[in-house]
Design a protein around this motif. Structure first.
Motif, PDB file in Angstrom:
ATOM      1  N   SER A   1      35.748  27.513  34.277  1.00  0.00           N
ATOM      2  CA  SER A   1      34.946  28.592  33.700  1.00  0.00           C
ATOM      3  C   SER A   1      34.465  29.575  34.749  1.00  0.00           C
ATOM      4  O   SER A   1      34.073  30.699  34.431  1.00  0.00           O
ATOM      5  N   LEU A   2      34.486  29.161  36.020  1.00  0.00           N
ATOM      6  CA  LEU A   2      34.044  30.041  37.099  1.00  0.00           C
ATOM      7  C   LEU A   2      35.126  31.016  37.546  1.00  0.00           C
ATOM      8  O   LEU A   2      34.834  32.016  38.200  1.00  0.00           O
ATOM      9  N   LEU A   3      36.397  30.745  37.210  1.00  0.00           N
ATOM     10  CA  LEU A   3      37.502  31.563  37.696  1.00  0.00           C
ATOM     11  C   LEU A   3      37.408  33.019  37.240  1.00  0.00           C
ATOM     12  O   LEU A   3      37.624  33.931  38.048  1.00  0.00           O
ATOM     13  N   PRO A   4      37.105  33.311  35.979  1.00  0.00           N
ATOM     14  CA  PRO A   4      36.990  34.728  35.591  1.00  0.00           C
ATOM     15  C   PRO A   4      35.917  35.452  36.382  1.00  0.00           C
ATOM     16  O   PRO A   4      36.084  36.618  36.743  1.00  0.00           O
ATOM     17  N   HIS A   5      34.787  34.746  36.634  1.00  0.00           N
ATOM     18  CA  HIS A   5      33.723  35.387  37.406  1.00  0.00           C
ATOM     19  C   HIS A   5      34.160  35.629  38.840  1.00  0.00           C
ATOM     20  O   HIS A   5      33.838  36.657  39.445  1.00  0.00           O
ATOM     21  N   LEU A   6      34.919  34.656  39.399  1.00  0.00           N
ATOM     22  CA  LEU A   6      35.420  34.815  40.771  1.00  0.00           C
ATOM     23  C   LEU A   6      36.376  35.987  40.848  1.00  0.00           C
ATOM     24  O   LEU A   6      36.314  36.799  41.774  1.00  0.00           O
ATOM     25  N   SER A   7      37.268  36.116  39.882  1.00  0.00           N
ATOM     26  CA  SER A   7      38.215  37.229  39.876  1.00  0.00           C
ATOM     27  C   SER A   7      37.491  38.558  39.765  1.00  0.00           C
ATOM     28  O   SER A   7      37.851  39.540  40.410  1.00  0.00           O
ATOM     29  N   ALA A   8      36.433  38.585  38.942  1.00  0.00           N
ATOM     30  CA  ALA A   8      35.671  39.818  38.791  1.00  0.00           C
ATOM     31  C   ALA A   8      34.978  40.189  40.088  1.00  0.00           C
ATOM     32  O   ALA A   8      34.921  41.357  40.479  1.00  0.00           O
ATOM     33  N   ASP A   9      34.442  39.164  40.789  1.00  0.00           N
ATOM     34  CA  ASP A   9      33.771  39.417  42.064  1.00  0.00           C
ATOM     35  C   ASP A   9      34.743  39.964  43.090  1.00  0.00           C
ATOM     36  O   ASP A   9      34.428  40.887  43.852  1.00  0.00           O
ATOM     37  N   LEU A  10      35.971  39.388  43.135  1.00  0.00           N
ATOM     38  CA  LEU A  10      36.974  39.865  44.082  1.00  0.00           C
ATOM     39  C   LEU A  10      37.375  41.297  43.764  1.00  0.00           C
ATOM     40  O   LEU A  10      37.609  42.110  44.671  1.00  0.00           O
ATOM     41  N   ALA A  11      37.449  41.610  42.469  1.00  0.00           N
ATOM     42  CA  ALA A  11      37.808  42.977  42.088  1.00  0.00           C
ATOM     43  C   ALA A  11      36.751  43.965  42.557  1.00  0.00           C
ATOM     44  O   ALA A  11      37.066  45.087  42.967  1.00  0.00           O
ATOM     45  N   LEU A  12      35.501  43.539  42.503  1.00  0.00           N
ATOM     46  CA  LEU A  12      34.429  44.429  42.960  1.00  0.00           C
ATOM     47  C   LEU A  12      34.511  44.671  44.458  1.00  0.00           C
ATOM     48  O   LEU A  12      34.122  45.730  44.952  1.00  0.00           O
ATOM     49  N   LEU A  13      35.016  43.675  45.198  1.00  0.00           N
ATOM     50  CA  LEU A  13      35.111  43.801  46.647  1.00  0.00           C
ATOM     51  C   LEU A  13      36.348  44.565  47.084  1.00  0.00           C
ATOM     52  O   LEU A  13      36.449  44.991  48.232  1.00  0.00           O
ATOM     53  N   SER A  14      37.333  44.713  46.223  1.00  0.00           N
ATOM     54  CA  SER A  14      38.590  45.359  46.594  1.00  0.00           C
ATOM     55  C   SER A  14      38.412  46.860  46.744  1.00  0.00           C
ATOM     56  O   SER A  14      37.405  47.443  46.348  1.00  0.00           O
ATOM     57  N   ILE A  15      39.432  47.493  47.347  1.00  0.00           N
ATOM     58  CA  ILE A  15      39.410  48.937  47.593  1.00  0.00           C
ATOM     59  C   ILE A  15      40.000  49.660  46.382  1.00  0.00           C
ATOM     60  O   ILE A  15      41.137  49.387  45.994  1.00  0.00           O
ATOM     61  N   PRO A  16      39.258  50.566  45.770  1.00  0.00           N
ATOM     62  CA  PRO A  16      39.809  51.284  44.618  1.00  0.00           C
ATOM     63  C   PRO A  16      40.793  52.368  45.055  1.00  0.00           C
ATOM     64  O   PRO A  16      40.704  52.892  46.159  1.00  0.00           O
ATOM     65  N   SER A  17      41.723  52.677  44.211  1.00  0.00           N
ATOM     66  CA  SER A  17      42.618  53.826  44.423  1.00  0.00           C
ATOM     67  C   SER A  17      42.061  55.023  43.662  1.00  0.00           C
ATOM     68  O   SER A  17      41.355  54.854  42.665  1.00  0.00           O
ATOM     69  N   PRO A  18      42.361  56.222  44.114  1.00  0.00           N
ATOM     70  CA  PRO A  18      41.862  57.412  43.404  1.00  0.00           C
ATOM     71  C   PRO A  18      42.408  57.464  41.984  1.00  0.00           C
ATOM     72  O   PRO A  18      43.557  57.085  41.737  1.00  0.00           O
ATOM     73  N   SER A  19      41.586  57.931  41.071  1.00  0.00           N
ATOM     74  CA  SER A  19      42.047  58.072  39.693  1.00  0.00           C
ATOM     75  C   SER A  19      43.096  59.173  39.576  1.00  0.00           C
ATOM     76  O   SER A  19      43.923  59.177  38.672  1.00  0.00           O
ATOM     77  N   GLU A  20      43.057  60.114  40.512  1.00  0.00           N
ATOM     78  CA  GLU A  20      44.065  61.170  40.554  1.00  0.00           C
ATOM     79  C   GLU A  20      44.180  61.693  41.981  1.00  0.00           C
ATOM     80  O   GLU A  20      43.231  61.633  42.755  1.00  0.00           O
ATOM     81  N   GLY A  21      45.358  62.201  42.316  1.00  0.00           N
ATOM     82  CA  GLY A  21      45.588  62.720  43.659  1.00  0.00           C
ATOM     83  C   GLY A  21      45.830  64.208  43.692  1.00  0.00           C
ATOM     84  O   GLY A  21      46.165  64.764  44.740  1.00  0.00           O
ATOM     85  N   VAL A  22      45.670  64.854  42.521  1.00  0.00           N
ATOM     86  CA  VAL A  22      45.893  66.296  42.421  1.00  0.00           C
ATOM     87  C   VAL A  22      44.735  66.922  41.659  1.00  0.00           C
ATOM     88  O   VAL A  22      44.332  66.417  40.603  1.00  0.00           O
TER      89      VAL A  22
END
Length: 311
Positions: free
Chosen positions: A3-24
């Motif tokens: 049951s902790l895995l979804p929360h762990l995945s969400a936490d890792l996603a928060l720590l990751s580097i986002p990509s721009p929603s658009e480049g133009v």
């Protein structure tokens, strides 16, 4: 535990580097592309750094800009040619549009082609100004690393040239439409653009220190640049998963082999020049331009000054 895995995945996603929603972005009918801005920022930085280093070596202010008039367009053309040759299936064949091979603003510049033809432009510009080529390339080389570092952010804007999937906290989020075949179910990848950005800046700092410490000349700074960049590019290439026409040559990507060959060639020249006892040039101009020494811009320093504060 499960049951902790979804929360762990969400936490890792928060720590990751986002990509721009658009480049133009659009200013009326004019598209402003993040990729182009990154390349332009790199060119400006390289010219500024090269100018300071050139004046500190005994050259005249403004001559780096004069040489850049030749080097920059040659480099852009060379980078595009290299990209099209190594990725020709993107532009030629059934259902493809060859005219798109000319669309540089959409991304796609091969660094080796840019360096090769850019060097031709430097040679032409230097010859026309009566400048010795080796002092000029030694002045320019460290700034090129900064240009490459800034240019890599263009890959971030385009969500391209990333590495293998990773769940590390600094993994790069890639939108589904940009994930290559076979990687659709992965969300975060190695941010190879960031690795190369940091590596280039580190190599830049090390080369500046070595140049100030040992007063290098006769192309030895250029050799250090090639060695420093290719050393990092080799291991970064091992992480990348983008497909290219020459993706596997004897077990390695073509660019990895290119890095090996260039590193060995640069190292051989660096050792050879050292054994020959080459030191920094006392004049950066060819014979016949000695009269320019009295017209250098105020504040330029002697080429042998070990305490130069120039970049």
């Amino acid at each position: 535990m499960l049951s902790l895995l979804p929360h762990l995945s969400a936490d890792l996603a928060l720590l990751s580097i986002p990509s721009p929603s658009e480049g133009v972005w659009h200013l009326g009918p004019v598209p402003i592309r993040g990729y182009a801005l990154s390349i332009i920022a790199g060119i400006i930085a390289a010219i500024w750094i090269g100018e300071r280093r050139w004046v500190a070596r005994g050259g005249r202010s403004g001559e780096v800009s004069d040489v850049a008039v030749w080097a920059v367009p040659f480099g852009v053309v060379g980078g595009r040619i290299y990209h099209v040759i190594t990725d020709h299936d993107l532009y030629f064949g059934d259902g493809k549009h060859p005219i798109e091979a000319l669309y540089v603003w959409r991304g796609g510049l091969g660094v080796w082609g840019a360096i090769a033809l850019g060097a031709v432009g430097v040679i032409i510009g230097a010859k026309l100004r009566g400048i010795k080529v080796l002092p000029m390339v030694d002045a320019l080389a460290p700034g090129v690393l900064v240009a490459q570092a800034l240019g890599r952010w263009g890959n971030w804007f385009n969500q391209e040239l990333f590495g293998k999937p990773t769940d590390l906290p600094w993994g790069l989020q890639i939108d589904p439409e940009f994930r290559p075949p076979g990687y659709e179910d992965y969300a975060t990848f190695h941010p190879t653009f960031l690795y190369e950005f940091l590596w280039c800046l580190l190599a830049f700092a090390v080369i500046l220190w070595l140049d100030r410490r040992y007063q290098l000349g006769h192309g030895r700074v250029l050799a250090l640049y090639v060695m420093g960049y290719t050393l990092g590019r080799f291991w970064i290439e091992l992480l990348r998963i983008d497909t290219v026409e020459l993706n596997n040559v004897l077990g390695l990507r073509f660019n990895a082999w290119t890095s090996i060959v260039l590193f060995l060639g640069a190292a051989a020249y660096f050792v050879y020049a050292g054994r020959k006892g080459y030191t920094r040039e006392t004049s950066v101009y060819v014979e016949g331009r000695g009269s320019d020494a009295g017209t250098r811009s105020e504040g330029s320093q002697a080429t042998s000054d070990p305490d130069s504060s120039a970049v």
